[in-house]
Design a protein around this motif. Structure first.
Motif, short mmCIF file in Angstrom:
data_model
loop_
_atom_site.label_atom_id
_atom_site.label_comp_id
_atom_site.label_asym_id
_atom_site.label_seq_id
_atom_site.Cartn_x
_atom_site.Cartn_y
_atom_site.Cartn_z
N MET A 200 0.86 -1.18 0.00
CA MET A 200 0.00 0.00 0.00
C MET A 200 0.90 1.24 0.00
O MET A 200 1.82 1.35 0.82
CB MET A 200 -0.92 0.00 1.22
N ILE A 201 0.64 2.16 -0.94
CA ILE A 201 1.52 3.31 -1.13
C ILE A 201 0.71 4.60 -1.04
O ILE A 201 -0.29 4.78 -1.74
CB ILE A 201 2.19 3.26 -2.52
N VAL A 202 1.17 5.50 -0.17
CA VAL A 202 0.58 6.83 -0.07
C VAL A 202 1.56 7.80 -0.69
O VAL A 202 2.67 7.98 -0.20
CB VAL A 202 0.29 7.20 1.40
N SER A 203 1.14 8.41 -1.80
CA SER A 203 2.05 9.29 -2.54
C SER A 203 1.25 10.31 -3.35
O SER A 203 0.12 10.04 -3.77
CB SER A 203 2.92 8.45 -3.49
N GLU A 204 1.86 11.46 -3.55
CA GLU A 204 1.24 12.47 -4.41
C GLU A 204 1.45 12.14 -5.89
O GLU A 204 0.93 12.83 -6.75
CB GLU A 204 1.82 13.85 -4.08
N LYS A 205 2.24 11.10 -6.16
CA LYS A 205 2.49 10.68 -7.54
C LYS A 205 1.84 9.33 -7.79
O LYS A 205 2.40 8.45 -8.44
CB LYS A 205 3.99 10.61 -7.81
#
Length: 287
Positions: A200-205
């Protein structure tokens, strides 16, 4: 620094794998699957040293893989293959005898532990030893079969060819026991015996990451609508389930695109659905 560390472990793993192959498997006339199995068949029949055939077999595979998969995917695989070749060439000139008195059960156990540890270290560092792994990645790119299914099919074909050529069912059965141990040791080293990982990835990209995962790792992606508690900013959280062998590749990819991404990685005890138990037509894989 990360690349140097990975390089070190790929070379270390190649040394352990080559040691087990050269001092346990070959002296006791056991076999292997995949490209290594072909190398051993040619060695037992024609006396061609495995390190020579290892590089000759893999050169066309690397060229094919380079064109189809891209150079980034093959970087550590080339290092792993060259490492195995170099170690085998070195060990050829270092006479070591492991006194197991021809006990093929002990040979299979110790050989499986050493070779499994070597491959596990290589896989954990993001590399491979080439051969059937490259063919499996190419096959997976154009078919609905998983990488594991293709590798297993290649191993079965090579071991079947071994039985046909040498009429040696006894040693092939010992080889199957050794290969089973190799597989278990790889699982224990790479990720504590769990076959898949949930990332699970939290990123603005998130859009860029999702596109890169789809193109480079070829696993499904789900975008989950989320909101930061303190910032109150709406974002798309990226979720994907991958095979254990793809974990290092996934982390490297995320780091390249967004070094500041927040990542959680969990063990997936059982994965059901497309790409794992169902093909692209939503039909169960044939057993």
């Amino acid at each position: 620094m990360l690349r140097f560390k990975n390089l070190f472990f790929v070379i270390l793993g190649a040394g352990l794998f080559s040691f087990g192959l050269n001092y346990l498997i070959i002296p006791n006339h056991l076999y292997e699957g995949g490209a290594t199995g072909i190398n051993l068949i040619l060695y037992y029949l024609l006396g061609i040293q495995p390190w020579i055939m290892n590089i000759l077999i893999n050169i066309p595979l690397f060229i094919l893989g380079w064109k189809i998969l891209g150079k980034r995917t093959l970087y550590y695989s080339i290092i792993g293959t060259v490492g195995v070749t170099a170690w085998l060439a070195l060990f050829e000139h270092i006479p070591i005898t492991i006194p197991l008195e021809g006990d093929l059960i002990l040979v299979s156990i110790l050989g499986g532990i050493l070779m499994g540890a070597g491959l596990g270290i290589i896989f954990k560092a993001g590399g491979t030893t080439g051969g059937s792994d490259i063919l499996a990645r190419i096959g997976h790119k154009y078919t609905s079969f998983t990488i594991g299914q293709i590798i297993l099919s290649i191993d079965v074909l090579v071991l079947t060819l071994t039985i046909v050529v040498f009429h040696d069912l006894r040693n092939v059965l010992y080889t199957l026991m050794m290969v089973t141990i190799v597989s278990r040791v790889i699982d224990l080293i790479t990720d504590g015996n769990y076959g898949s990982k949930g990332v699970m990835i939290v990123s603005e990209k998130s859009q860029e990451l999702a596109q890169a995962i789809d193109e480079n790792i070829e696993r499904g992606i789900t975008l989950i609508k989320a909101q930061g508690f303190y910032s109150r900013k709406n974002i798309d959280m990226v979720y994907s389930v991958i095979y254990k062998s793809q974990l290092q590749e996934m982390k490297d990819l995320i780091h390249r695109i967004d070094p500041h991404a927040f990542i959680t990685i969990t063990d997936a005890h059982e994965v059901l659905g497309e790409g794992f138990t169902l093909d692209s037509n939503k039909q169960p894989f044939e057993k």
